[in-house]
Scaffold this motif. Structure first.
Motif, mmCIF file in Angstrom:
data_model
loop_
_atom_site.group_PDB
_atom_site.id
_atom_site.type_symbol
_atom_site.label_atom_id
_atom_site.label_comp_id
_atom_site.label_asym_id
_atom_site.label_seq_id
_atom_site.Cartn_x
_atom_site.Cartn_y
_atom_site.Cartn_z
ATOM 1 N N ASP A 186 40.198 -29.013 89.201
ATOM 2 C CA ASP A 186 39.706 -28.413 90.357
ATOM 3 C C ASP A 186 40.018 -28.884 91.794
ATOM 4 O O ASP A 186 40.344 -27.926 92.700
ATOM 5 C CB ASP A 186 37.828 -28.492 90.350
ATOM 6 N N PHE A 187 40.431 -29.969 91.835
ATOM 7 C CA PHE A 187 40.991 -30.473 92.915
ATOM 8 C C PHE A 187 42.179 -29.999 93.274
ATOM 9 O O PHE A 187 42.648 -29.371 94.464
ATOM 10 C CB PHE A 187 41.309 -32.028 93.172
ATOM 11 N N TYR A 188 43.308 -29.812 92.192
ATOM 12 C CA TYR A 188 44.675 -29.019 92.528
ATOM 13 C C TYR A 188 44.277 -27.661 92.697
ATOM 14 O O TYR A 188 45.046 -27.050 93.521
ATOM 15 C CB TYR A 188 45.310 -29.477 91.037
ATOM 16 N N ARG A 189 43.323 -27.107 91.860
ATOM 17 C CA ARG A 189 43.365 -25.484 92.011
ATOM 18 C C ARG A 189 42.893 -25.143 93.487
ATOM 19 O O ARG A 189 43.344 -24.100 93.897
ATOM 20 C CB ARG A 189 42.313 -25.114 90.865
ATOM 21 N N HIS A 190 41.905 -26.120 94.114
ATOM 22 C CA HIS A 190 41.532 -25.894 95.486
ATOM 23 C C HIS A 190 42.446 -26.331 96.481
ATOM 24 O O HIS A 190 42.893 -25.835 97.382
ATOM 25 C CB HIS A 190 40.123 -26.348 95.869
ATOM 26 N N THR A 191 42.800 -27.601 96.309
ATOM 27 C CA THR A 191 43.315 -28.479 97.521
ATOM 28 C C THR A 191 44.893 -28.794 97.221
ATOM 29 O O THR A 191 45.758 -28.328 98.256
ATOM 30 C CB THR A 191 42.581 -29.853 97.586
ATOM 31 N N GLY A 192 45.203 -29.430 96.017
ATOM 32 C CA GLY A 192 46.550 -29.801 95.725
ATOM 33 C C GLY A 192 47.585 -28.325 95.727
ATOM 34 O O GLY A 192 48.828 -28.487 96.528
ATOM 35 N N ILE A 193 47.355 -27.206 95.306
ATOM 36 C CA ILE A 193 48.083 -26.128 95.252
ATOM 37 C C ILE A 193 48.480 -25.741 96.590
ATOM 38 O O ILE A 193 49.390 -25.096 96.993
ATOM 39 C CB ILE A 193 47.739 -25.146 94.376
ATOM 40 N N GLY A 194 47.239 -25.626 97.486
ATOM 41 C CA GLY A 194 47.556 -25.385 98.823
ATOM 42 C C GLY A 194 48.255 -26.139 99.543
ATOM 43 O O GLY A 194 49.122 -25.764 100.500
#
Length: 272
Positions: free
Chosen positions: A128-136
Motif C-alpha cells: 500500500d505504501f508503494y501503491r500510494h506513495t512510492g510509485i508517486g
C-alpha cells in the motif's frame, strides 16, 4: 556515489544504534550541498537532536542548506494511504516549484514503521505504501529511500513482511563496524551496484563519513592488543593465534582473528 541510484527507490535497514539515521542525515546534507533538493521526513528525532548532529558535521550559519528541508515529527496521514501520499507528494511538488532550476530531488523517510498505519508484519502495508506513495515519487523521478529496522536475524532482512524488498530497487543492510559502517547489498536491480560499500566514520575535526576500502570488524583492536600482550609472532598463522588466545581465556572467532592479524601486519609495514 555507489549508494543511491538516481530516480530509484532504496531501503536501508539495520539493528538499533547502528548509525543508519546518522548516515542518512549526512547523505542528505551532502546531497543538498551538491545541488540536490532534499526532503527528510524524520519520525523519531527532535529538532535539538538534528541541530546537534548538523553542528557536529560542521554546519553553521554560513552553511547554505537551503536545498535541505527537514520535517521533524511530521504530522502527515499514514503514507500507506491515499491521504498520506497526497500530503507528502504535495510537499514535494511545492518545494520543487520553489526551486525550478534544480532538476534533482531526493526524499528520505526515517523510519518507515512510524510512517504507516498498517501492521508491520503484513505485506499489504508495504504494498500500500508503494501503491500510494512510492510509485508517486518514482513517477516524479525522485530518488527516495526509507529507513527500517532489521529483524531478529538481520541476515534474513528487514523486520516485518517479506514484501519489503519488492518495492525498491536497492536494499542495503547497514552494519556497524569498529571504525565506521559497512553497507551490504542485499538487492540491486542494476548491475553496477557494488556488493559492499565501506564508510569510515570520523568525528574530528568534524563528523563525516569517508569511503574506504574496508572497515575492521568490532573487536579487532582489542584482539590486536591481546595478541601483542601474548607476544604472538607477527607472521603467526590464524590457528596459532587462536590457540594462544584460547589458552589465555580470550577466545575469538576466526574471522576476527584474521582481521587482527591483517591489521598487525599492515601497521608493521607502515600502513594506516
Amino acid at each position: 556515489e555507489d549508494i543511491l541510484a538516481r530516480g530509484r527507490g532504496h531501503a536501508f535497514y539495520a539493528r538499533h544504534e547502528s548509525k543508519k539515521s546518522l548516515l542518512a542525515l549526512w547523505c542528505a546534507k551532502e546531497l543538498a550541498l551538491s545541488g540536490v533538493l532534499t526532503l527528510y521526513f524524520d519520525y523519531e528525532m527532535t529538532e535539538d537532536d538534528v541541530r546537534d548532529r548538523l553542528d557536529a558535521m560542521g554546519c553553521g550559519p554560513e552553511t547554505d542548506l537551503s536545498l535541505l528541508r527537514y520535517f521533524v515529527l511530521p504530522e502527515l496521514d499514514p503514507l500507506d494511504t491515499a491521504a498520506g501520499a497526497k500530503a507528502l507528494l504535495g510537499i514535494v511538488d511545492d518545494r520543487r516549484s520553489r526551486f525550478p532550476a534544480v532538476p534533482e530531488c531526493a526524499v528520505i523517510i526515517d523510519t518507515i514503521s512510524r510512517a504507516v498505519q498498517g501492521e508491520e508484519n503484513s505485506n499489504d502495508t508495504i504494498r500500500d505504501f508503494y501503491r500510494h506513495t512510492g510509485i508517486g515519487l518514482k513517477q516524479r523521478g525522485v530518488t527516495w529511500a526509507r529507513l527500517d529496522h532489521a529483524g531478529k536475524d538481520e541476515d534474513r532482512g528487514q523486520r516485518g513482511g517479506s514484501a519489503k524488498g519488492d518495492d525498491v530497487d536497492i536494499v542495503w543492510r547497514v552494519k556497524l563496524e569498529e571504525a565506521g559502517v559497512d553497507l551490504h547489498r542485499i538487492k540491486g536491480r542494476m548491475s553496477w551496484v557494488p556488493p559492499l560499500v565501506s564508510l569510515a566514520l570520523r568525528e574530528e575535526p568534524v563528523l563525516e563519513f569517508k569511503r574506504v576500502e574496508s572497515n575492521w570488524p568490532q573487536g579487532t583492536f582489542e584482539t590486536v592488543l591481546d595478541l601483542d600482550k601474548l607476544s604472538v609472532p607477527m607472521d603467526a598463522p590464524a590457528s596459532a593465534a587462536q590457540q594462544a588466545l584460547k589458552g589465555a581465556g580470550k577466545g575469538r572467532r576466526k574471522a576476527l582473528i584474521l582481521a587482527a592479524l591483517k591489521y598487525r601486519r599492515m601497521m608493521a609495514n607502515g600502513g594506516g
